[in-house]
Enzyme design. Structure first.
Site, PDB file in Angstrom:
ATOM      1  N   TYR A 482       1.065  -2.056  -8.406  1.00 10.56           N
ATOM      2  CA  TYR A 482       1.017  -0.833  -9.216  1.00 10.56           C
ATOM      3  C   TYR A 482      -0.285  -0.075  -8.955  1.00 10.56           C
ATOM      4  O   TYR A 482      -0.287   0.955  -8.341  1.00 10.56           O
ATOM      5  CB  TYR A 482       1.180  -1.169 -10.702  1.00 10.56           C
ATOM      6  CG  TYR A 482       1.346   0.062 -11.557  1.00 10.56           C
ATOM      7  CD1 TYR A 482       2.568   0.699 -11.638  1.00 10.56           C
ATOM      8  CD2 TYR A 482       0.267   0.603 -12.254  1.00 10.56           C
ATOM      9  CE1 TYR A 482       2.728   1.850 -12.400  1.00 10.56           C
ATOM     10  CE2 TYR A 482       0.420   1.742 -13.031  1.00 10.56           C
ATOM     11  CZ  TYR A 482       1.646   2.369 -13.096  1.00 10.56           C
ATOM     12  OH  TYR A 482       1.791   3.501 -13.839  1.00 10.56           O
ATOM     13  N   SER A 562       7.265   3.887 -10.183  1.00 12.84           N
ATOM     14  CA  SER A 562       6.456   4.976 -10.734  1.00 12.84           C
ATOM     15  C   SER A 562       5.197   5.174  -9.882  1.00 12.84           C
ATOM     16  O   SER A 562       5.298   5.491  -8.700  1.00 12.84           O
ATOM     17  CB  SER A 562       6.141   4.686 -12.200  1.00 12.84           C
ATOM     18  OG  SER A 562       5.660   5.818 -12.857  1.00 12.84           O
ATOM     19  N   ASP A 646      15.459  11.173 -15.323  1.00 15.30           N
ATOM     20  CA  ASP A 646      14.026  10.890 -15.371  1.00 15.30           C
ATOM     21  C   ASP A 646      13.264  12.205 -15.484  1.00 15.30           C
ATOM     22  O   ASP A 646      13.159  12.960 -14.518  1.00 15.30           O
ATOM     23  CB  ASP A 646      13.593  10.130 -14.116  1.00 15.30           C
ATOM     24  CG  ASP A 646      12.179   9.573 -14.223  1.00 15.30           C
ATOM     25  OD1 ASP A 646      11.426  10.021 -15.118  1.00 15.30           O
ATOM     26  OD2 ASP A 646      11.821   8.697 -13.418  1.00 15.30           O
TER      27      ASP A 646
END
Length: 718
Positions: A482, A562, A646
């Site tokens: 991430y 993401s 989204d």
């Protein structure tokens, strides 16, 4: 022979029986993809002309819908006809089918918790007045829709547990609708709040109403999320149109205010969000409704997280003059830093969060991304450190600050969850609930290694794998990352990852810069002009795994969601030869235009920078995945996933990246785009959809990492 070995052998038979179609698919020409038109679009960024041939994919119209449908018509059958898909889906469904209970929390004389009996699409909210009595269902979101795609996004219990304000999301959208349920009767009141996304509800102490933040309303009745929110007060039993505007910023579109009510009921606090490195806080006494707001922290010199209030003092966790975090007590009448009282001093370990219950402070620390919890009294004297059962993550300590007990959970990669009850007056911890799963977990182990990134920085990494792993360089390995937004990646149990381990895979999770594992300095080393550090950390992790004989480049896959999707997109375009497969999900892929869809997206400027600024444009342009694919390059087999609902990371990021990769791919490795048409950024996705998505992912890796009969026969012989 393990259960999954039998599954792999079954899949091997399928593979052998389908060799002709498998080979035919492999030999497909480069151009089986839907036709993607290009447009003449150039933008001038500080003198640099940038082509944007897929700008049309940013539109919400029938032409784009047709293109998405065509992409799904290619990808969905291909994925679900892969030899391993059906067996992986069946095994994942089997492993998913166990009771899941969330950490309870208490308000007044009531306990609340969520539970899922196994395969329910959404978890159910329960309440009870006694830990030994049977709970009552308070809200069952499985009744919201037939397909499970309308979810319960968040709840806020009123101080005396008379009401629960709850927000629902349709199809995974960040847009939510808030309703209010009477806890005793189980029925909804007439109150309905629209035009909100991320807001919590801040109840008045007398429960007659609450504060919330909403977006401005357009003339047509819609709400405009390209502008910042403002704080409103809603009185129970009235219409939203009658709500009173409480706090707003004029001509400062980057500032978003959100309300809290102090635990002692004396103050209305306004937490102002502008980014992920600092915030501001304003306040006014609740008893003085028309008094002007006073700036408590307005220098934007750190993060300030409200903890509790007692005897006229407000307690905050802050990074001001403390990269790893500390707790200070502030007199609202004398809020200057020289008047602060330090309650918990900064330590080497990162102070992740602090909760107050029954006059005690529960300080949750991260030590090398592992949880530790120290308990202090309100003056800062340490009372004890909680004993934890191993390398894992703690969550909980939620509920009323006046509660006589509190709950917390412990999880790890191979521990599905233990929930403990803590009674502050006795300093006593007891096991309240232990999760049981239909799997053998003892055969897997977790270790933590440290490797050097490109600039010599030491980065820790968790490795999860079978205890009998052979370091022969042939293990299929999934590298997940991430690295951003001050978010800490810590050990957690995940059924989908257990299936990956059963398949013979290795799971590798590095704690990249940009995260919050080692304090604000670690976070800042992965933002703006330092963002390349995050990609370098990820690449160095891949190289370490190869150099230490865990895997090789033909057995290595990368995955992220993401901001992690951006991570995957950037690293696979910078080092395409290093990976066999890539799974970027709901990723931020166009770094020059990411800030345009909403005020929330613009808030990411503190993390990424903005292309409107010349120097920040250079950094963004250098790694933006959409702008850095190159014709004639062999990219890894790539499955790009997103949801058309989204509205956080809008799906056109993934659309444009898929189009660019499909255009520039020079070898037979597929570039697939799979778009879920009833899902958003991930939250609230129903169980059946999650199982199907992960089964597609693992089937894709099963094929492209060559997870074949040889591995199965090796497992079966043990």
């Amino acid at each position: 022979m393990t259960r999954y070995s039998a599954f792999i052998l079954c899949s091997t038979v399928l593979i052998l029986s389908a060799c002709s179609s498998f080979e035919q698919e492999k030999e497909q020409p480069k151009g089986p993809y839907p036709e993607t038109k290009t447009v003449e679009q150039q933008d001038d960024y500080h003198g640099t002309r940038v082509e944007d041939p897929y700008r049309w994919l940013e539109q919400d119209n029938q032409e784009v819908s047709n293109w998405v449908h065509a992409q799904n018509q290619l990808s969905t059958p291909l994925l679900q006809n892969l030899p391993a898909f059906a067996d992986i889906k069946d095994r994942m469904t089997e492993l998913w089918n166990y009771e899941k209970v969330s950490t309870p929390f208490r308000y007044a004389d009531r306990y609340f918790y969520f539970a899922n009996d196994g395969l329910q699409n959404q978890s159910v909210l329960y309440t009870m007045t006694d830990l030994n009595s049977a709970p009552d269902i308070l809200i069952n979101p499985n009744n919201f829709s037939d397909d499970g795609t309308v979810s319960l996004a968040r709840i806020n219990v009123s101080p005396d547990a008379t009401y629960v304000a709850y927000a629902t999301s349709d199809g995974g959208s960040d847009w939510t609708e808030i309703k209010v349920r009477n806890v005793e009767s189980g029925k909804d009141t007439s109150d309905v709040i629209e035009g909100v996304k991320f807001t919590e509800v801040a109840w008045l102490p007398n429960e007659r109403g609450f504060y919330y933040s909403r977006y401005p309303e357009n003339k047509d009745g819609s709400f405009d999320d390209t502008k910042p929110v403002s704080v409103y007060f809603h009185k129970l039993g009235t219409k939203q149109s009658d709500d009173e505007l409480i706090f707003a910023f004029d001509n400062q579109p980057e500032l978003n205010p959100y309300a809290k009510v102090s635990d002692d009921g004396k103050y209305l606090l306004i937490d102002v969000f502008k980014g992920y490195d600092a915030n501001a806080v304003y306040l006014r006494p609740l008893a003085q409704e028309n008094a002007p707001f006073k700036g408590l922290f307005t220098k934007w010199d750190g993060q300030y997280q409200y903890v509790t209030s007692q005897k006229g003092l407000l307690y905050f966790k802050t990074t001001n003059e403390a990269s790893t975090g500390r707790v200070v007590a502030v007199d609202p009448k004398q809020p200057e830093p020289e008047n602060w009282t330090e309650i918990i001093a900064a330590k080497t370990h990162t102070l992740k969060d602090v909760h107050a219950v029954d006059g005690q402070l529960f300080a949750h620390y991260l030590q090398s991304a592992r949880s530790r919890v120290a308990i202090f009294d309100i003056k800062g004297t340490m009372l004890q450190e909680l004993a934890l059962p191993g390398i894992g993550s703690i969550s909980g300590f939620e509920g009323s600050h006046k509660a006589p007990d509190v709950f917390f959970s412990f999880k790890s990669f191979t521990e599905p969850g233990k929930i403990y009850r803590y009674q502050p007056d006795q300093q006593r911890t007891t096991l309240w609930y232990e999760t049981k799963v239909p799997a053998e977990l003892d055969q897997y182990t977790t270790e933590q290694v440290v490797y050097n990134s490109a600039d010599g920085t030491e980065v820790p990494m968790f490795l999860v794998h079978d205890k009998n792993i052979e370091l022969n360089g042939e293990n299929p390995t999934l590298l997940y990352g991430y690295g951003g937004f001050n978010i800490s990646i810590t050990p957690d149990y995940d059924t989908t990852r257990l299936v990956w381990l059963e398949m013979g895979g290795v799971l590798a999770i590095p704690n990249l810069r940009g995260g919050g594992e080692f304090g604000e300095m670690w976070h800042q080393q992965g933002t703006k002009e330092n963002k390349q550090n995050v990609f370098d950390d990820f690449i160095a992790a891949a190289e370490w795994l190869i150099n230490n004989n865990y895997t090789n480049k033909n057995k290595l896959a990368i995955q992220g969601r993401s901001n992690g999707g951006l991570l995957v997109g950037a690293t696979m375009t910078q080092r395409p030869e290093l990976f066999a497969a890539a799974l970027p999900a709901v990723g931020v892929m166009d770094m020059l235009r990411y800030q345009l869809p909403s005020a929330n997206a613009r808030g990411w400027g503190s993390e990424f920078g903005l292309s409107e600024n010349k120097e920040e444009f250079k950094t963004l342009y250098a790694y933006s995945p959409v702008h850095n694919t190159k014709s004639g390059t062999c990219y890894p087999a790539t499955l790009i996933t997103t949801g058309d609902h989204d509205n956080r990371v809008v799906p056109w990021h993934s659309y444009k990246f898929a189009a660019a990769l499909q255009r520039d791919q020079s070898c037979d490795q597929p570039i697939l785009l799979n778009v879920e048409t009833r899902a958003g950024h991930g939250a609230g996705t129903p169980t059946w959809m999650r199982i199907e998505e992960h089964a597609e992912n693992w089937a894709f890796l099963h094929k492209h990492l060559g997870m074949n009969s040889e591995a199965a026969q090796s497992n079966a012989s043990e």
